[in-house]
Design a protein around this motif. Structure first.
Motif, mmCIF file in Angstrom:
data_model
loop_
_atom_site.group_PDB
_atom_site.id
_atom_site.type_symbol
_atom_site.label_atom_id
_atom_site.label_comp_id
_atom_site.label_asym_id
_atom_site.label_seq_id
_atom_site.Cartn_x
_atom_site.Cartn_y
_atom_site.Cartn_z
ATOM 1 N N VAL A 177 -7.737 -0.379 5.971
ATOM 2 C CA VAL A 177 -7.090 0.842 6.471
ATOM 3 C C VAL A 177 -5.635 0.515 6.786
ATOM 4 O O VAL A 177 -5.336 -0.528 7.389
ATOM 5 C CB VAL A 177 -7.790 1.374 7.737
ATOM 6 C CG1 VAL A 177 -7.071 2.610 8.267
ATOM 7 C CG2 VAL A 177 -9.248 1.690 7.437
ATOM 8 N N GLY A 202 1.948 6.708 -0.909
ATOM 9 C CA GLY A 202 0.872 5.782 -1.235
ATOM 10 C C GLY A 202 1.010 5.234 -2.633
ATOM 11 O O GLY A 202 1.482 5.917 -3.538
ATOM 12 N N PHE A 241 -3.744 11.477 2.774
ATOM 13 C CA PHE A 241 -4.928 12.079 3.366
ATOM 14 C C PHE A 241 -5.290 11.352 4.653
ATOM 15 O O PHE A 241 -4.936 10.203 4.853
ATOM 16 C CB PHE A 241 -6.111 12.061 2.386
ATOM 17 C CG PHE A 241 -6.632 10.695 2.047
ATOM 18 C CD1 PHE A 241 -6.168 10.029 0.932
ATOM 19 C CD2 PHE A 241 -7.575 10.085 2.844
ATOM 20 C CE1 PHE A 241 -6.651 8.766 0.620
ATOM 21 C CE2 PHE A 241 -8.062 8.830 2.536
ATOM 22 C CZ PHE A 241 -7.604 8.163 1.425
ATOM 23 N N GLY A 242 -6.002 12.043 5.510
ATOM 24 C CA GLY A 242 -6.368 11.441 6.785
ATOM 25 C C GLY A 242 -5.259 11.467 7.802
ATOM 26 O O GLY A 242 -5.239 10.644 8.719
ATOM 27 N N ASP A 290 0.802 -1.223 0.000
ATOM 28 C CA ASP A 290 0.000 0.000 0.000
ATOM 29 C C ASP A 290 0.834 1.272 0.000
ATOM 30 O O ASP A 290 0.294 2.361 -0.214
ATOM 31 C CB ASP A 290 -0.931 0.027 1.214
ATOM 32 C CG ASP A 290 -2.032 -1.005 1.115
ATOM 33 O OD1 ASP A 290 -2.675 -1.077 0.047
ATOM 34 O OD2 ASP A 290 -2.244 -1.749 2.090
ATOM 35 N N LEU A 324 -2.959 6.868 -2.481
ATOM 36 C CA LEU A 324 -3.576 6.689 -1.175
ATOM 37 C C LEU A 324 -2.474 6.583 -0.135
ATOM 38 O O LEU A 324 -1.869 5.546 0.027
ATOM 39 C CB LEU A 324 -4.444 5.424 -1.161
ATOM 40 C CG LEU A 324 -5.555 5.360 -2.214
ATOM 41 C CD1 LEU A 324 -6.306 4.056 -2.091
ATOM 42 C CD2 LEU A 324 -6.507 6.529 -2.054
ATOM 43 N N GLY A 325 -2.204 7.665 0.552
ATOM 44 C CA GLY A 325 -1.145 7.585 1.541
ATOM 45 C C GLY A 325 -1.028 8.816 2.398
ATOM 46 O O GLY A 325 -0.472 8.762 3.486
ATOM 47 N N TYR A 376 -0.509 8.525 10.689
ATOM 48 C CA TYR A 376 -1.256 8.821 9.474
ATOM 49 C C TYR A 376 -2.118 7.601 9.160
ATOM 50 O O TYR A 376 -1.743 6.482 9.483
ATOM 51 C CB TYR A 376 -0.322 9.074 8.281
ATOM 52 C CG TYR A 376 0.767 10.089 8.528
ATOM 53 C CD1 TYR A 376 0.551 11.435 8.280
ATOM 54 C CD2 TYR A 376 2.010 9.699 9.007
ATOM 55 C CE1 TYR A 376 1.548 12.375 8.497
ATOM 56 C CE2 TYR A 376 3.009 10.630 9.233
ATOM 57 C CZ TYR A 376 2.774 11.960 8.980
ATOM 58 O OH TYR A 376 3.761 12.884 9.206
ATOM 59 N N TRP A 377 -3.250 7.814 8.513
ATOM 60 C CA TRP A 377 -4.060 6.677 8.097
ATOM 61 C C TRP A 377 -4.627 6.936 6.714
ATOM 62 O O TRP A 377 -4.791 8.070 6.296
ATOM 63 C CB TRP A 377 -5.179 6.391 9.085
ATOM 64 C CG TRP A 377 -6.260 7.430 9.136
ATOM 65 C CD1 TRP A 377 -6.305 8.528 9.929
ATOM 66 C CD2 TRP A 377 -7.441 7.463 8.340
ATOM 67 N NE1 TRP A 377 -7.438 9.256 9.685
ATOM 68 C CE2 TRP A 377 -8.166 8.628 8.714
ATOM 69 C CE3 TRP A 377 -7.967 6.632 7.350
ATOM 70 C CZ2 TRP A 377 -9.381 8.971 8.126
ATOM 71 C CZ3 TRP A 377 -9.179 6.986 6.764
ATOM 72 C CH2 TRP A 377 -9.870 8.142 7.167
ATOM 73 N N THR A 378 -4.924 5.844 6.033
ATOM 74 C CA THR A 378 -5.480 5.944 4.700
ATOM 75 C C THR A 378 -6.193 4.653 4.329
ATOM 76 O O THR A 378 -5.895 3.592 4.898
ATOM 77 C CB THR A 378 -4.376 6.224 3.669
ATOM 78 O OG1 THR A 378 -4.966 6.315 2.371
ATOM 79 C CG2 THR A 378 -3.354 5.123 3.643
#
Length: 256
Positions: free
Chosen positions: A189, A137, A148-149, A117, A145-146, A167-169
């Motif tokens: 996640v 990401g 945001f959040g 990921d 994906l890496g 961090y989470w994604t």
């Protein structure tokens, strides 16, 4: 009445003589039309025949064509889409210009962990005076994906003891998937953790979400990534971070 009748007779007298067709001209015109019709029909027949021949050749070629070997799917390039300076998170986390500079020139990676990921990396500036956390990401459907959040825990500057960055994604996990496929739907996640190693700490352990593992430690920094197939698992089996000193004594434990 007599006047109207006379007028009608005069108009009839003024009309041209009755038309008498010329037989020779009609025959000649008929032969000409017949020749034109034959030429058109012949041309249409030739075009239709040519179309059938071409279609037959194409079908033959398609039938004889050898199947092309399947191309091997390659892992998409990771995109670093979030970086934050280790001692100034709030000023740098959303600074796009600074982030691009880090990605392009801060090539010295102190410590890094990767997975399908993406990655979490601690980078060092060229002069060795600054550090940054960067989350990368792997794109899904063209979207990285890496970054945001991002969430900051234990609010404060990273230089404080036990300061932990998370961090989470959304993520796909370790199962191979075609990330370029528009139908790919990832519901998992991936959490990325990072921080400075407090003085005396030699081991940083993670437990929760059905997992037990140690963070990667190097040159005074640590990083770790955790995956879960559903964010709801965090409610029943939350992540705990525990730090131990060289003697194996627990010096820090917190739920995240």
């Amino acid at each position: 009445m007599t006047t109207e009748l006379k007028t009608l007779l005069d108009q009839a007298a003024d009309r041209p003589a009755t038309f008498t067709p010329d037989v020779a001209d009609l025959v000649a015109a008929g032969r000409h039309r017949t020749r034109v019709r034959r030429v058109v029909i012949s041309a249409a027949t030739a075009v239709a025949a040519a179309t059938v021949v071409i279609a037959g050749l194409l079908i033959g070629q398609l039938g004889n064509a050898k199947p092309q070997p399947a191309t091997t799917a390659t892992q998409p390039t990771m995109i670093t889409d979030l970086c934050a300076k280790s001692d100034d998170f709030f000023r740098t986390a959303n600074d796009d210009a600074w982030r691009r500079q880090v990605v392009s020139t801060w090539t010295d990676k102190v410590v890094e962990v990767t997975d399908p990921d993406g990655a979490i990396t601690v980078r060092r500036s060229p002069d060795g005076s600054q550090y940054a956390y960067c989350v990368a990401g792997v794109p899904i459907n063209g979207r990285p994906l890496g970054g945001f959040g991002a969430t900051l825990l234990n609010v404060g500057i990273i230089t404080r003891p036990f300061q932990i960055q998370r961090y989470w994604t959304m993520a796909c996990g370790d199962v191979p998937v075609d990330r370029a496929d528009r139908k790919t739907l990832c519901m998992g996640v991936r959490y990325s953790y990072a921080g400075r190693v407090p003085e005396g700490v030699t081991r940083i352990a993670f437990s929760g979400l059905g997992q037990h593992a140690d963070a990667t430690i190097k040159d005074g920094y640590w990083v770790h990534r955790v995956y879960t197939d559903t964010i709801l698992k965090g409610n029943t089996d939350p992540i705990y971070i525990t730090m131990y000193d060289g003697a194996g004594k627990q010096v820090f434990r917190e739920r995240y």
